[in-house]
Design a protein around this motif. Structure first.
Motif, PDB file in Angstrom:
ATOM      1  N   PHE A 169       0.840  -1.357   0.265  1.00 40.71           N
ATOM      2  CA  PHE A 169       0.134  -0.009   0.126  1.00 40.71           C
ATOM      3  C   PHE A 169       0.880   1.200  -0.041  1.00 40.71           C
ATOM      4  N   GLU A 170       1.959   1.294   0.836  1.00 40.59           N
ATOM      5  CA  GLU A 170       2.901   2.505   0.798  1.00 40.59           C
ATOM      6  C   GLU A 170       3.425   2.625  -0.548  1.00 40.59           C
ATOM      7  N   SER A 178      -2.759   1.179  -8.268  1.00 39.04           N
ATOM      8  CA  SER A 178      -3.684   0.349  -7.717  1.00 39.04           C
ATOM      9  C   SER A 178      -2.925  -0.916  -7.089  1.00 39.04           C
ATOM     10  N   VAL A 179      -3.617  -1.615  -6.209  1.00 38.80           N
ATOM     11  CA  VAL A 179      -3.318  -2.695  -5.309  1.00 38.80           C
ATOM     12  C   VAL A 179      -4.097  -4.100  -5.637  1.00 38.80           C
ATOM     13  N   ARG A 223      -7.087  -0.619   3.835  1.00 40.69           N
ATOM     14  CA  ARG A 223      -7.862   0.548   3.271  1.00 40.69           C
ATOM     15  C   ARG A 223      -8.178   1.646   3.828  1.00 40.69           C
ATOM     16  N   GLU A 224      -8.456   1.476   5.052  1.00 40.37           N
ATOM     17  CA  GLU A 224      -8.708   2.772   6.120  1.00 40.37           C
ATOM     18  C   GLU A 224      -7.521   3.662   6.116  1.00 40.37           C
ATOM     19  N   VAL A 229      -6.056   4.492  -2.365  1.00 44.21           N
ATOM     20  CA  VAL A 229      -5.570   3.414  -3.094  1.00 44.21           C
ATOM     21  C   VAL A 229      -6.598   2.498  -3.559  1.00 44.21           C
ATOM     22  N   PRO A 230      -6.699   2.403  -4.925  1.00 44.31           N
ATOM     23  CA  PRO A 230      -7.845   1.344  -5.520  1.00 44.31           C
ATOM     24  C   PRO A 230      -7.226   0.242  -5.150  1.00 44.31           C
ATOM     25  N   VAL A 231      -8.117  -0.826  -4.722  1.00 46.28           N
ATOM     26  CA  VAL A 231      -7.624  -2.230  -4.211  1.00 46.28           C
ATOM     27  C   VAL A 231      -8.770  -3.302  -4.954  1.00 46.28           C
TER      28      VAL A 231
END
Length: 290
Positions: A169-170, A178-179, A223-224, A229-231
Motif C-alpha cells: 500500500f505504501e 492500484s493494489v 484500506r482505511e 489507493v484502489p484495491v
C-alpha cells in the motif's frame, strides 16, 4: 541510518538496473539513496595480479561513476557511495538493516547473479530484516505506469501478512497505483477438518466465501489507512506461487511475505517467494514477517 534506500552494485547489468529502480523509488518516497559495493580482495598469486590497491581503486571508480550517473538523472536526490570490505552476504544484510529497503539485481529464470550467487543471495533474502527488492536487467521506468498494479500475496492471519500489505500500500500510494491483493487457497484433506473448522466454514457459507472474508478482514485496516489507493480483492483456488505468477503480467511490482526457516545447510526462504523470484517478469519485493 533512517530515510535511506540502499542499492547493492557490483558492475553487472542487473545491479545497474537495480540502482536505477532504487533511485526512482527514493525520489518518489523523498528518501536518500546509498550505493554500496560489497568488496572482497581477489588474490591470484600464481598470475601475480594480487594488487590490492589497484582492485580497490577500480571498485571505488565504479561506485563513483554509478553515483555520478544517478545524480545526473536525479539532480535533487541525495546520494552517497560506499565500498565495504567483507563477506558479500553479511555486508549486504548489515547495509539493508540500516535502510528502509535493500535493492539488488536479479537474473531470474534460474540462478541469480551478481551479489546473489547461490548461497549469498539466499542468505541475504532469508536474513534481511527489511524488505529486499530484486530487479531484472531489462527493467525500465516505463513499466511503472498507471494501469500496472502492485500485486501482493496475502496468506494466513492479518498479523502475518501485515508487513507485506503495508509495503504494497505504501508503494502504491507513492506511485498512484492500484493494489491487487491475492489470496490463493487449496482444498484441504478431509482428515484436516475439525468440528471448530467446520463451524467456521459453515458460518462463512463455504470454502471460497471463507477465504474472501479472510482477505477482506486482512485488508480492512490498510484500506482505511490508504483510502485513495484502489484495491482489487483476488481470491483464486490454486497454489500461491502459481496464482501470483498468473497475474504478475499486469504488475509493476510483486510483493511477497517471507518467513525464513533454518535448515542444516543454512537459511532458506519459502517456496512461494522462491518461485516468484525466479519466474516473475517484474521486480519482486520480499518482505520479512515481523
Amino acid at each position: 541510518m533512517t530515510g535511506v534506500i540502499t542499492a547493492g552494485v557490483d558492475g553487472t547489468e542487473e545491479s545497474l538496473a537495480a540502482l536505477a529502480w532504487a533511485a526512482r523509488e527514493a525520489v518518489r518516497r523523498d528518501l536518500a539513496l546509498r550505493v554500496v559495493h560489497a568488496w572482497r580482495f581477489q588474490s591470484d598469486a600464481a598470475a601475480e595480479v594480487a594488487d590490492r590497491e589497484a582492485q580497490e581503486e577500480w571498485v571505488r571508480a565504479a561506485v563513483r561513476d554509478a553515483v555520478t550517473d544517478v545524480c545526473g538523472r536525479h539532480p535533487g536526490l541525495r546520494v552517497t557511495g560506499d565500498i565495504v570490505e567483507g563477506e558479500p552476504a553479511e555486508t549486504l544484510v548489515a547495509a539493508g538493516a540500516e535502510a528502509e529497503l535493500l535493492v539488488l539485481g536479479s537474473r531470474g529464470h534460474g540462478a541469480v547473479v551478481g551479489f546473489l550467487l547461490g548461497s549469498v543471495g539466499q542468505q541475504v533474502i532469508a536474513e534481511a530484516r527489511r524488505p529486499v527488492v530484486l530487479v531484472r536487467a531489462g527493467d525500465k521506468a516505463s513499466a511503472e505506469v498507471a494501469g500496472h498494479e502492485i500485486i501482493v500475496g496475502q496468506h494466513g492471519s492479518p498479523e502475518d501478512s501485515g508487513p507485506a500489505l503495508r509495503f504494497a500500500f505504501e508503494t502504491a500510494a507513492a506511485r498512484g497505483a492500484s493494489v491487487r491483493a491475492v489470496r490463493a487457497w487449496t482444498l484441504p484433506p478431509v482428515f484436516s477438518y475439525s468440528p471448530a473448522s467446520l463451524k467456521l466454514l459453515d458460518d462463512a457459507g463455504g470454502l471460497e466465501p471463507y477465504e474472501k472474508k479472510a482477505l477482506a478482514e486482512a485488508l480492512a485496516p490498510w484500506r482505511e489507512r490508504f483510502p485513495d489507493v484502489p484495491v482489487v480483492e483476488h481470491v483464486e483456488i490454486g497454489s500461491a506461487g502459481q496464482v501470483l505468477l498468473s497475474v504478475s503480467g499486469r504488475a509493476q511490482l510483486v510483493v511477497v511475505g517471507r518467513r525464513a526457516r533454518r535448515t542444516g545447510v543454512g537459511a532458506r526462504i519459502g517456496s512461494v517467494a522462491h518461485g516468484v523470484l525466479h519466474h516473475a517478469d517484474c521486480p519482486v519485493a520480499v518482505v520479512p514477517h515481523e
